[in-house]
Design a protein around this motif. Sequence first.
Motif, short mmCIF file in Angstrom:
data_model
loop_
_atom_site.label_atom_id
_atom_site.label_comp_id
_atom_site.label_asym_id
_atom_site.label_seq_id
_atom_site.Cartn_x
_atom_site.Cartn_y
_atom_site.Cartn_z
N VAL A 185 37.88 -18.27 -1.12
CA VAL A 185 38.05 -16.99 -0.42
C VAL A 185 36.78 -16.62 0.33
CG1 VAL A 185 38.44 -14.52 -0.76
CG2 VAL A 185 39.74 -16.19 -2.11
N LEU A 186 36.96 -16.29 1.61
CA LEU A 186 35.83 -15.87 2.45
C LEU A 186 36.14 -14.50 3.05
CD1 LEU A 186 33.14 -16.53 4.02
CD2 LEU A 186 34.60 -17.51 5.81
N ALA A 213 39.05 -11.10 -5.76
CA ALA A 213 39.23 -12.56 -5.73
C ALA A 213 38.46 -13.22 -6.87
CB ALA A 213 38.79 -13.11 -4.38
N GLU A 214 37.26 -12.77 -7.08
CA GLU A 214 36.44 -13.30 -8.18
C GLU A 214 37.11 -13.05 -9.52
OE1 GLU A 214 31.80 -13.92 -7.98
OE2 GLU A 214 32.43 -11.87 -8.33
N ALA A 215 37.61 -11.82 -9.69
CA ALA A 215 38.26 -11.45 -10.95
C ALA A 215 39.49 -12.32 -11.19
CB ALA A 215 38.64 -9.98 -10.93
N ALA A 273 34.51 -17.14 -4.28
CA ALA A 273 34.48 -16.11 -3.24
C ALA A 273 33.11 -16.05 -2.57
CB ALA A 273 34.80 -14.75 -3.86
N MET A 274 33.13 -15.84 -1.25
CA MET A 274 31.89 -15.85 -0.48
C MET A 274 31.96 -14.80 0.62
SD MET A 274 30.35 -19.28 1.20
CE MET A 274 30.04 -19.03 2.91
N ASP A 275 30.85 -14.16 0.89
CA ASP A 275 30.84 -13.15 1.95
C ASP A 275 30.38 -13.74 3.28
OD1 ASP A 275 28.10 -13.18 2.15
OD2 ASP A 275 27.78 -11.35 1.02
N GLY A 276 30.22 -12.87 4.31
CA GLY A 276 29.98 -13.35 5.67
C GLY A 276 28.53 -13.54 6.05
N GLU A 277 27.63 -13.52 5.06
CA GLU A 277 26.22 -13.61 5.44
C GLU A 277 25.86 -14.94 6.10
OE1 GLU A 277 23.26 -12.66 2.53
OE2 GLU A 277 21.79 -13.81 3.63
N ALA A 278 26.36 -16.03 5.55
CA ALA A 278 26.01 -17.33 6.15
C ALA A 278 26.51 -17.40 7.58
CB ALA A 278 26.62 -18.46 5.31
N MET A 279 27.69 -16.84 7.83
CA MET A 279 28.23 -16.84 9.19
C MET A 279 27.34 -16.02 10.12
SD MET A 279 32.08 -15.90 10.37
CE MET A 279 32.54 -15.72 12.10
N LEU A 280 26.95 -14.86 9.66
CA LEU A 280 26.08 -13.98 10.46
C LEU A 280 24.77 -14.68 10.82
CD1 LEU A 280 25.20 -11.09 11.50
CD2 LEU A 280 24.07 -10.92 9.28
#
Length: 338
Positions: A219-220, A233-235, A240-247
């Motif tokens: 999940v992103l 999603a984690e639960a 699960a991953m957020d958008g920091e790498a994309m940014l």
Amino acid sequence: MTKRVVLIGHPVAHSLSGAMHQAAFDAAGIDAAYELWDRAPIELPGAIAEVRDDEFLGANVTIPHKERVVPLVDRLTEEAQATGAVNTLTREGRRLVGHNTDVAGFEVALDRLVGRQKMPRHAVILGAGGGARAVVFGLIRAGFQRVVVFNRHLHRAEALVKHFSRSAAHMELRAMPWHPSIIESEIDKTKVLVNATSIGLTQDESPIPADIIPADLLVLDLIYSRTRFLRDAEAAGCTAMDGEAMLLHQGAAAFTLWTGQEAPLEVMSEALAAARADGLRSAEGEPTGLEGSRVGGTETGAAEAVSAEAGDGGPGADAAGDGDDAGSGSPAVTASAG
Ligand code: NDP
């Protein structure tokens, strides 16, 4: 002479990209200043004309201009052409080249999310704005065979599918109406789930109910904070991953296009963290809102969660100009050849 790089958007107050890019220029010893230009759509052609001058290294383009800028440039790169959206401009003399570095940013995020697993072939995307277009193109290039796009305004997802009809001709790319039961049924069949809506950016809300998220999904969330969607999603047992790498990586790709140099990723990541700690706001001037650490996607370990990016759009933005009907009841459309 100090060169200029501008972020053109409306609004652009307190952009995090300014902190990220200025730190990168300074660290690399490049005499350049990153400026924020708040320009309404009617002012966009004039702003783009200005950027053609010698004093500019280039520009970023953000909400709500990513698609509007396409006809104003002289050449589009493959990614910009394929997505129909531009977030970065470079100059070739007085000619302007439109790039889409969100695609490269997404590809880094996807690789990191998938890790050592085999690249999946089936994805569900929530949202059909500028960010979703970069996601769809990244998934096409990664060899996905079935991608389903859900959007509140179905016509926008349909326009997205139509735009990709040639590049997705070998696969199944479908637009589907935003109904929880249909979303649930598609999520049950997928491995990758991406939130490309802005739901969760400013409020602690998720685009979908927690109880329809199965375990074991990748999940992103393009939003780079620990959103409710990511927590749910984690639960449920997902990765699960957020958008920091994309940014970070869309910014790094833009830096390299402007300067010809490798981007100082660590410096940029630290600058993002510091900007957030200082309470800076998103490119849209919206509150960063959600505090808390990233779920995943850490680039250097230096940055905490941040929110919004140079190229993001605000809730309800219809940069594609596809109209505003809900499109409910329309049949799903597909770009699939078969
Ligand atoms: P757009 O404004 O172009 O699109 C917004 C999307 O969110 C649309 O699909 C819109 O649906 C949907 N949406 C907004 N509010 C609601 C709602 N209440 N209910 C249902 N759907 C809603 O924005 P972008 O595509 O540029 O950005 C989307 C998100 O992705 C933003 O949060 C942005 O921060 C993030 N992003 C992050 C990037 C990164 O580098 N990490 C890069 C790009 C984006 P509708 O069309 O029906 O209005």
